[in-house]
Write a protein that holds these residues in place. Structure first.
Motif, PDB file in Angstrom:
ATOM      1  N   LEU A 335      11.553   2.452  12.159  1.00  0.00           N
ATOM      2  CA  LEU A 335      10.232   3.025  12.408  1.00  0.00           C
ATOM      3  C   LEU A 335       9.834   3.863  11.199  1.00  0.00           C
ATOM      4  CD1 LEU A 335       7.952   3.362  14.463  1.00  0.00           C
ATOM      5  CD2 LEU A 335       9.204   5.288  15.438  1.00  0.00           C
ATOM      6  N   LEU A 336       8.663   3.558  10.613  1.00  0.00           N
ATOM      7  CA  LEU A 336       8.248   4.175   9.355  1.00  0.00           C
ATOM      8  C   LEU A 336       6.874   4.825   9.475  1.00  0.00           C
ATOM      9  CD1 LEU A 336       9.087   1.136   7.019  1.00  0.00           C
ATOM     10  CD2 LEU A 336      10.529   3.134   7.407  1.00  0.00           C
ATOM     11  N   ARG A 337       6.661   5.831   8.624  1.00  0.00           N
ATOM     12  CA  ARG A 337       5.335   6.450   8.495  1.00  0.00           C
ATOM     13  C   ARG A 337       4.963   6.507   7.015  1.00  0.00           C
ATOM     14  NH1 ARG A 337       3.164  11.044   6.763  1.00  0.00           N
ATOM     15  NH2 ARG A 337       5.254  11.878   6.318  1.00  0.00           N
ATOM     16  N   PHE A 338       3.739   6.061   6.684  1.00  0.00           N
ATOM     17  CA  PHE A 338       3.214   6.156   5.328  1.00  0.00           C
ATOM     18  C   PHE A 338       2.059   7.143   5.290  1.00  0.00           C
ATOM     19  CE2 PHE A 338       5.037   1.874   5.326  1.00  0.00           C
ATOM     20  CZ  PHE A 338       5.676   1.832   4.095  1.00  0.00           C
ATOM     21  N   ASP A 339       1.953   7.901   4.197  1.00  0.00           N
ATOM     22  CA  ASP A 339       0.735   8.674   3.969  1.00  0.00           C
ATOM     23  C   ASP A 339      -0.446   7.717   3.982  1.00  0.00           C
ATOM     24  OD1 ASP A 339       2.394  10.806   3.639  1.00  0.00           O
ATOM     25  OD2 ASP A 339       2.143  10.958   1.470  1.00  0.00           O
ATOM     26  N   ARG A 340      -1.527   8.100   4.654  1.00  0.00           N
ATOM     27  CA  ARG A 340      -2.654   7.195   4.818  1.00  0.00           C
ATOM     28  C   ARG A 340      -3.242   6.738   3.475  1.00  0.00           C
ATOM     29  NH1 ARG A 340      -4.308   3.300   7.612  1.00  0.00           N
ATOM     30  NH2 ARG A 340      -3.660   4.465   9.466  1.00  0.00           N
ATOM     31  N   ASP A 341      -3.442   7.654   2.555  1.00  0.00           N
ATOM     32  CA  ASP A 341      -4.055   7.281   1.280  1.00  0.00           C
ATOM     33  C   ASP A 341      -3.163   6.300   0.512  1.00  0.00           C
ATOM     34  OD1 ASP A 341      -6.108   7.750  -0.911  1.00  0.00           O
ATOM     35  OD2 ASP A 341      -4.261   8.329  -1.937  1.00  0.00           O
ATOM     36  N   TYR A 342      -1.866   6.586   0.465  1.00  0.00           N
ATOM     37  CA  TYR A 342      -0.932   5.700  -0.233  1.00  0.00           C
ATOM     38  C   TYR A 342      -0.893   4.326   0.439  1.00  0.00           C
ATOM     39  CZ  TYR A 342       3.405   4.005  -2.355  1.00  0.00           C
ATOM     40  OH  TYR A 342       4.331   3.252  -3.020  1.00  0.00           O
ATOM     41  N   HIS A 343      -0.866   4.337   1.766  1.00  0.00           N
ATOM     42  CA  HIS A 343      -0.839   3.086   2.509  1.00  0.00           C
ATOM     43  C   HIS A 343      -2.056   2.221   2.190  1.00  0.00           C
ATOM     44  CE1 HIS A 343      -2.224   0.692   6.003  1.00  0.00           C
ATOM     45  NE2 HIS A 343      -0.949   0.334   6.079  1.00  0.00           N
ATOM     46  N   ASP A 344      -3.224   2.825   2.225  1.00  0.00           N
ATOM     47  CA  ASP A 344      -4.445   2.045   2.014  1.00  0.00           C
ATOM     48  C   ASP A 344      -4.528   1.488   0.597  1.00  0.00           C
ATOM     49  OD1 ASP A 344      -5.040   2.629   4.597  1.00  0.00           O
ATOM     50  OD2 ASP A 344      -6.611   4.080   4.156  1.00  0.00           O
ATOM     51  N   ARG A 345      -3.898   2.162  -0.341  1.00  0.00           N
ATOM     52  CA  ARG A 345      -3.937   1.694  -1.728  1.00  0.00           C
ATOM     53  C   ARG A 345      -2.882   0.619  -2.015  1.00  0.00           C
ATOM     54  NH1 ARG A 345      -6.404   5.300  -5.587  1.00  0.00           N
ATOM     55  NH2 ARG A 345      -7.302   7.144  -4.573  1.00  0.00           N
ATOM     56  N   TYR A 346      -1.685   0.771  -1.449  1.00  0.00           N
ATOM     57  CA  TYR A 346      -0.562  -0.055  -1.901  1.00  0.00           C
ATOM     58  C   TYR A 346       0.167  -0.855  -0.806  1.00  0.00           C
ATOM     59  CZ  TYR A 346      -1.162   2.964  -5.949  1.00  0.00           C
ATOM     60  OH  TYR A 346      -1.694   3.646  -7.014  1.00  0.00           O
ATOM     61  N   ILE A 347      -0.019  -0.534   0.461  1.00  0.00           N
ATOM     62  CA  ILE A 347       0.720  -1.212   1.525  1.00  0.00           C
ATOM     63  C   ILE A 347      -0.182  -2.149   2.325  1.00  0.00           C
ATOM     64  CG2 ILE A 347       2.205  -0.923   3.546  1.00  0.00           C
ATOM     65  CD1 ILE A 347       3.381   0.111   0.919  1.00  0.00           C
ATOM     66  N   ARG A 348      -1.366  -1.708   2.640  1.00  0.00           N
ATOM     67  CA  ARG A 348      -2.279  -2.518   3.436  1.00  0.00           C
ATOM     68  C   ARG A 348      -2.569  -3.850   2.732  1.00  0.00           C
ATOM     69  NH1 ARG A 348      -8.194  -0.256   4.846  1.00  0.00           N
ATOM     70  NH2 ARG A 348      -8.386  -0.624   2.593  1.00  0.00           N
ATOM     71  N   ARG A 349      -2.622  -4.903   3.507  1.00  0.00           N
ATOM     72  CA  ARG A 349      -2.891  -6.258   3.023  1.00  0.00           C
ATOM     73  C   ARG A 349      -1.792  -6.784   2.087  1.00  0.00           C
ATOM     74  NH1 ARG A 349      -9.366  -5.592   1.646  1.00  0.00           N
ATOM     75  NH2 ARG A 349     -10.048  -5.240   3.790  1.00  0.00           N
ATOM     76  N   THR A 350      -0.593  -6.263   2.228  1.00  0.00           N
ATOM     77  CA  THR A 350       0.560  -6.819   1.524  1.00  0.00           C
ATOM     78  C   THR A 350       1.534  -7.371   2.557  1.00  0.00           C
ATOM     79  OG1 THR A 350       1.859  -4.761   1.509  1.00  0.00           O
ATOM     80  CG2 THR A 350       0.328  -5.132  -0.329  1.00  0.00           C
ATOM     81  N   PHE A 351       2.398  -8.276   2.108  1.00  0.00           N
ATOM     82  CA  PHE A 351       3.392  -8.862   3.011  1.00  0.00           C
ATOM     83  C   PHE A 351       4.777  -8.366   2.618  1.00  0.00           C
ATOM     84  CE2 PHE A 351       6.598 -12.089   3.967  1.00  0.00           C
ATOM     85  CZ  PHE A 351       6.406 -12.241   5.325  1.00  0.00           C
ATOM     86  N   ARG A 352       5.499  -7.818   3.574  1.00  0.00           N
ATOM     87  CA  ARG A 352       6.864  -7.333   3.338  1.00  0.00           C
ATOM     88  C   ARG A 352       7.891  -8.194   4.069  1.00  0.00           C
ATOM     89  NH1 ARG A 352       6.017  -4.102  -1.046  1.00  0.00           N
ATOM     90  NH2 ARG A 352       3.897  -3.303  -0.813  1.00  0.00           N
TER      91      ARG A 352
END
Length: 442
Positions: A335-352
């Motif tokens: 279970l993970l938590r990302f900072d919202r700003d970082y997530h929207d820049r680098y995690i969202r719309r990526t495949f892990r």
């Protein structure tokens, strides 16, 4: 039972394996067995509608036309659309196999000189007696493609180990298991107006190139044998800090995270798992042994005798179940938590990973309760969650516990990520951060 699709192309390596001896004498039967496998395991176009527990007569009635003779003799030409009227060449050389006739002939003749090969290609492949077809079925059972019980035949869950010969993709890029990357490479790998526009850059930290080439050549040679022999590996383990001898069956090679690995089944250096990823540059010796060798572990002996040797498809399936290259380790929930700003820049719309899924803040509390048995740890996590923003991004993922590559990925995301679960990983990361802080704050 999971459905497998038989897509093998009848190249000489596969036909030699199906021939079980002299290809010169058994080539017609080898090609016919290949067609059998298409009818039993092929795609929707090739596979016959046949339930398991079938007889030869039931297969015959679904494979041939209704007017196909049911007697013991060689069937005469009775209808142009019946499969028994097709020549061997018609089965071998079409758009689906992608085989070019002259090249295939040259390859077969180089392997085993066969007189009148052109004449064989013009013969009806299924112009044979019922007795020959019955023998085909029994051979498929002996080779591990079918299970036979009381004169009935059943499809198998795993295909037997064999020389894999599939239709090659453009520029032979089928080794890339990411379809989007294959498409890019296929479209841009050729020069455009004399200028190269596509480059594929990999970080590769291994320097022992001579040893790597030696082991790759040796493995390539062994994979060309029928059957592929088990090997005795002398391996220097960086994790365990010692050298071990492991008896394994070599399955395939992967490039992962800046190094090349041999995926093998049998013994691991710590004797805790059946599978293991051996880093190729840390292998000190490879010695092939016979399948009768007394040191072959029981788990590997069992799969050999069942004609169910491990395949690369098994590895791909296991890796899709949980995040991490060490696919043989236990799968756990993270279970993970990302900072919202970082997530929207680098995690969202990526495949892990297939299991890497975003979840709502309201779901986190229930997941903590579900996966944290220790009540003291559970309460501590719930209190921490209460001080975290509902606007941050929360994720859950199945991962391989102890996988080094997963740990390295989490480290790369720090300090923009927080691991809630599992508890022991959270504590381990916290200890790493504390030690790192001391380095910079001393």
């Amino acid at each position: 039972m999971s459905e497998q699709i038989f897509t093998d192309v009848p190249q000489v390596e596969l036909l030699q394996w199906l021939a079980r001896g002299s290809l010169k004498q058994n080539l017609p039967r080898a090609v016919r067995l290949w067609v059998w496998l298409r009818s039993l395991y092929g795609d929707a176009q090739d596979r016959v509608l046949l339930d398991d527990g079938f007889s030869l007569a039931q297969w015959r009635d679904t494979f041939f036309t209704l007017s196909h003779p049911k007697g013991e003799a060689i069937p005469p030409l009775h209808h142009p659309s019946c499969p028994c009227s097709k020549t061997t060449a018609e089965w071998l050389f079409d758009q689906k196999t992608g085989l070019e006739r002259s090249q295939w002939l040259q390859t077969v003749q180089a392997h085993t000189p066969i007189p009148d090969l052109d004449k064989f290609l013009q013969q009806r492949l299924f112009g044979v007696t019922r007795r020959s077809l019955q023998a085909d079925l029994d051979i498929l059972a002996e080779l591990g493609w079918l299970e036979k019980h009381e004169q009935k035949y059943y499809r198998v869950k795993y295909f037997p180990s064999r020389p894999i010969t599939t239709k090659r993709q453009t520029n032979e890029l089928n080794f890339l298991n990411q379809e989007d990357l294959v498409a890019i490479a296929q479209n841009l790998s050729q020069e455009i107006c004399g200028v190269r526009r596509f480059f594929f850059k990999l970080d590769f930290v291994v320097t022992a190139t001579d040893e790597l080439e030696n082991w790759q050549y040796e493995l390539q040679r062994l994979w060309g044998k029928i059957p592929v022999p088990p090997i005795e590996l002398t391996y220097n383990s960086a994790r365990l800090g010692n050298t071990f001898i492991c008896v394994v069956y070599p399955v395939c090679i992967y490039y992962v995270q800046r190094a090349v690995y041999l995926c093998a089944f049998g013994q691991s250096p710590d004797l805790k798992t059946d599978w293991y990823n051996f880093r190729l540059d840390r292998i000190q010796d490879i010695t092939p042994i016979e399948w009768t060798h007394q040191d072959i572990p029981k788990n590997l002996q069992l799969r050999y005798h069942k004609r169910n040797l491990p395949t690369p498809d098994e590895i791909e399936a296991k890796m899709s179940e949980a995040w991490g290259f060490d696919f043989y380790l236990d799968a756990r929930s993270m279970l993970l938590r990302f900072d919202r700003d970082y997530h929207d820049r680098y995690i969202r719309r990526t495949f892990r990973h297939d299991t890497f899924k975003a979840i709502a803040y309201s779901q986190v509390k229930n997941l903590i309760k579900k996966h944290t048995v220790n009540l003291e740890q559970q309460q501590a996590l719930l209190q921490i969650l209460a001080h975290r923003s509902p606007d941050d991004a929360y994720y859950r993922v199945q991962y391989r516990h102890g996988d080094h590559n997963v740990i390295m990925r989490l480290r790369a995301w720090r300090p923009r990520i927080e691991v809630f679960l599992p508890w022991d990983m959270r504590q381990s990361i916290a200890n790493d951060v504390a030690r790192e802080f001391q380095l910079y704050n001393s």
